[in-house]
Enzyme design. Structure first.
Site, short mmCIF file in Angstrom:
data_model
loop_
_atom_site.label_atom_id
_atom_site.label_comp_id
_atom_site.label_asym_id
_atom_site.label_seq_id
_atom_site.Cartn_x
_atom_site.Cartn_y
_atom_site.Cartn_z
N VAL A 60 64.73 87.74 -41.12
CA VAL A 60 64.46 88.93 -40.21
C VAL A 60 63.80 88.38 -38.83
O VAL A 60 63.86 89.02 -37.89
CB VAL A 60 63.43 89.93 -40.96
CG1 VAL A 60 62.06 89.31 -41.17
CG2 VAL A 60 63.71 91.35 -40.17
N TYR A 61 63.29 87.09 -38.63
CA TYR A 61 62.75 86.86 -37.41
C TYR A 61 63.94 86.72 -36.42
O TYR A 61 64.76 85.90 -36.62
CB TYR A 61 62.06 85.36 -37.75
CG TYR A 61 61.05 85.42 -38.55
CD1 TYR A 61 60.23 86.52 -38.98
CD2 TYR A 61 60.56 84.12 -39.09
CE1 TYR A 61 59.09 86.40 -39.93
CE2 TYR A 61 59.37 83.99 -39.91
CZ TYR A 61 58.83 85.12 -40.37
OH TYR A 61 57.77 85.06 -41.27
N THR A 62 63.74 87.49 -35.25
CA THR A 62 64.73 87.77 -34.36
C THR A 62 66.21 87.89 -35.04
O THR A 62 67.08 87.68 -34.47
CB THR A 62 64.92 86.82 -33.29
OG1 THR A 62 64.88 85.32 -33.75
CG2 THR A 62 63.37 86.65 -32.42
#
Length: 161
Positions: A60-62
């Site tokens: 989910v990071y960026t």
């Protein structure tokens, strides 16, 4: 750099990890403060120079671009076998039944997507980022399948108190 076993496993990790939540394409909407790929390069280079071999990111990071950047950085600054690569799953990546959560469909879809973005055939540590509503047995069976087939070496949890 000092190294230690990860929990009670036989996996040795650097005592300092490179957390990669801050690296990614800010235009994808996750966080305006993310460092672009170009701006993140000195951190990867210095991590390798200092012997930091434990690199942590999440799908989910960026919205995936952190994993993409981490995968390219491993190829540029190190060798895949010299990095202990950790990522996570749970949060919404897209609409649809496999786009978030811990159902078997989501677990299998998200591990495949993470492997593609990271440019690797396995993840050393794959963590559940948060707990969901899927039946525990279903989630654990899907994660066990990922371990048994070799696409995940170790499984764990993150953000649990």
């Amino acid at each position: 750099m000092e190294y230690a076993r990860l929990g009670r496993s036989g996996l040795k990790v650097s005592r300092i990890a490179l957390g990669c939540m801050s690296y990614g394409d800010p235009s994808r909407g996750f966080s305006a403060w993310s460092l672009t790929e170009a701006d993140s390069q000195p951190f990867f280079a210095q991590a390798v120079e200092l012997g930091i071999t434990f690199w942590d990111t999440a799908n989910v990071y960026t919205y995936g671009s952190s994993e993409e950047i981490v995968g390219r950085a491993i190829a540029k600054y190190s060798r895949r076998e010299d990095i202990v690569l950790a990522t996570k799953l749970y949060f919404r990546m897209h609409d649809g039944p496999g786009g978030q959560g811990l159902s078997r469909k989501a677990v299998m879809e998200q591990v495949d997507a993470s492997l593609r973005r990271l440019g690797t055939d396995h993840v050393d540590l794959w963590q559940v980022h948060a707990w969901g509503r899927a039946p525990l047995e279903e989630t654990l069976a899907a994660i066990d399948h990922a371990v048994t087939t070799g696409v995940v070496r170790y499984a764990g949890v993150s953000n649990f108190v």
